[in-house]
Design an enzyme around this catalytic site. Structure first.
Site, PDB file in Angstrom:
ATOM      1  CE1 TYR A   1     -53.192-109.358 -32.149  1.00  0.00           C
ATOM      2  CE2 TYR A   1     -53.195-110.813 -29.661  1.00  0.00           C
ATOM      3  CZ  TYR A   1     -53.501-109.951 -30.539  1.00  0.00           C
ATOM      4  OH  TYR A   1     -54.194-108.651 -30.184  1.00  0.00           O
TER       5      TYR A   1
ATOM      6  CG  HIS B   1     -58.791-108.412 -34.085  1.00  0.00           C
ATOM      7  ND1 HIS B   1     -58.063-108.414 -34.039  1.00  0.00           N
ATOM      8  CD2 HIS B   1     -58.182-106.538 -33.500  1.00  0.00           C
ATOM      9  CE1 HIS B   1     -56.534-108.171 -33.265  1.00  0.00           C
ATOM     10  NE2 HIS B   1     -56.820-107.244 -32.709  1.00  0.00           N
TER      11      HIS B   1
END
Length: 279
Positions: A52, A110
């Site tokens: 991110y 992830h």
């Protein structure tokens, strides 16, 4: 504001709260302001990830919030380039440096390693080592399919994995994964719970919202919470953040749940070219 979920408790620290604040796609001052206002309003579960590019800003907001670190459940996620044994722990230490924290509460894989380039056992062993080193209090998965969940559970045993964070919203109800996770005793966290805002224009959701005197967003969040999932909506507006905090108090009836069940159309929003073969 501590709506505790059914997720396994981390080895140390606080339980994961069912309603968290997502930070996907939020950058710079925007994410600092969003996390700051969220914590002020009562959120105590913040979700970020290495990819991110906002861990430093999240860490800044947490550090400056005035809320004691031990009262906030923080999740980050290991990116696909750092899933190997030699890279995972150094990458997590770098995340902690950015976050200004000694440890996070939960660290997730992830995405499954594309093409199984890194064996799942290697990644899980490194995550367990990170937990033993005190860098993370719990470990888990994200974007894992039914077969991959089963493989992970077989490798580490029941109760070792805190959650599988997957896309679930009324238009992608992910039933195969939900059923498999329940059979395995694995908690689920729903991301993109508002389908990038699409639930707010769906007539069925609006009709149910009108019936309860609430918003379509809260109907979607309540629908997920009533199924036992944690949810991590992203919001930058304090008014929307505050409204989302009302979702745990909304109780949908069987008729509401049945109507929402009809909205599933397999509409997946997170589907990069390296994604696994979905169920």
């Amino acid at each position: 504001m501590n709506h505790t979920s059914t997720a396994p408790r981390a080895d140390v620290g606080i339980p994961m709260t069912a309603l968290g604040l997502g930070t996907f796609r939020l950058q710079g001052q925007t994410v600092i302001d969003a996390v700051r206002s969220g914590l002020r309003l009562g959120y105590r579960h913040i979700d970020t990830a290495q990819i991110y590019g906002n861990e430093a800003e999240v860490g800044q907001a947490v550090a400056e919030s005035g809320v004691p670190r031990e009262q906030i459940f923080v999740t980050t996620k290991i990116w696909i380039e750092s899933l190997s044994a030699d890279r995972l722990i150094p990458s997590l230490r770098e995340s902690l440096r950015k976050l200004r924290m000694d440890a996070v509460d939960l660290t997730l894989i992830h995405w499954p390693s594309p093409g199984n380039a890194v064996a799942l056992k290697e990644t899980l062993d490194a995550l367990i080592e990170a937990r033993q080193l005190g860098l993370t209090r719990a470990i888990g998965l994200s974007n894992f399919t039914v077969a991959q969940m089963r493989e992970a559970m077989a490798l580490v045993g029941a109760g070792e994995l805190a959650t599988n964070q997957v896309e679930i919203h009324p238009f992608l109800q992910n039933r195969a994964v939900v059923e498999a996770a329940r059979s395995l005793g694995l908690h689920l966290t729903a991301y993109m719970p508002l389908a990038y805002g699409k639930v707010m224009t769906e007539p069925v959701m609006l009709d149910i919202a009108a019936k309860h005197g609430t918003s379509a967003a809260n109907v979607s969040l309540a629908w997920l919470l009533q199924q036992g999932f944690s949810v991590i909506p992203s919001s930058t507006r304090p008014a929307n953040q505050a409204a989302n905090l009302d979702a745990p108090r909304l109780r949908l009836d069987d008729a509401d749940m049945a109507r929402i069940a009809t909205l599933d159309r397999g509409e997946r929003l997170a589907n990069p070219d390296f994604a696994p073969a979905w169920d």
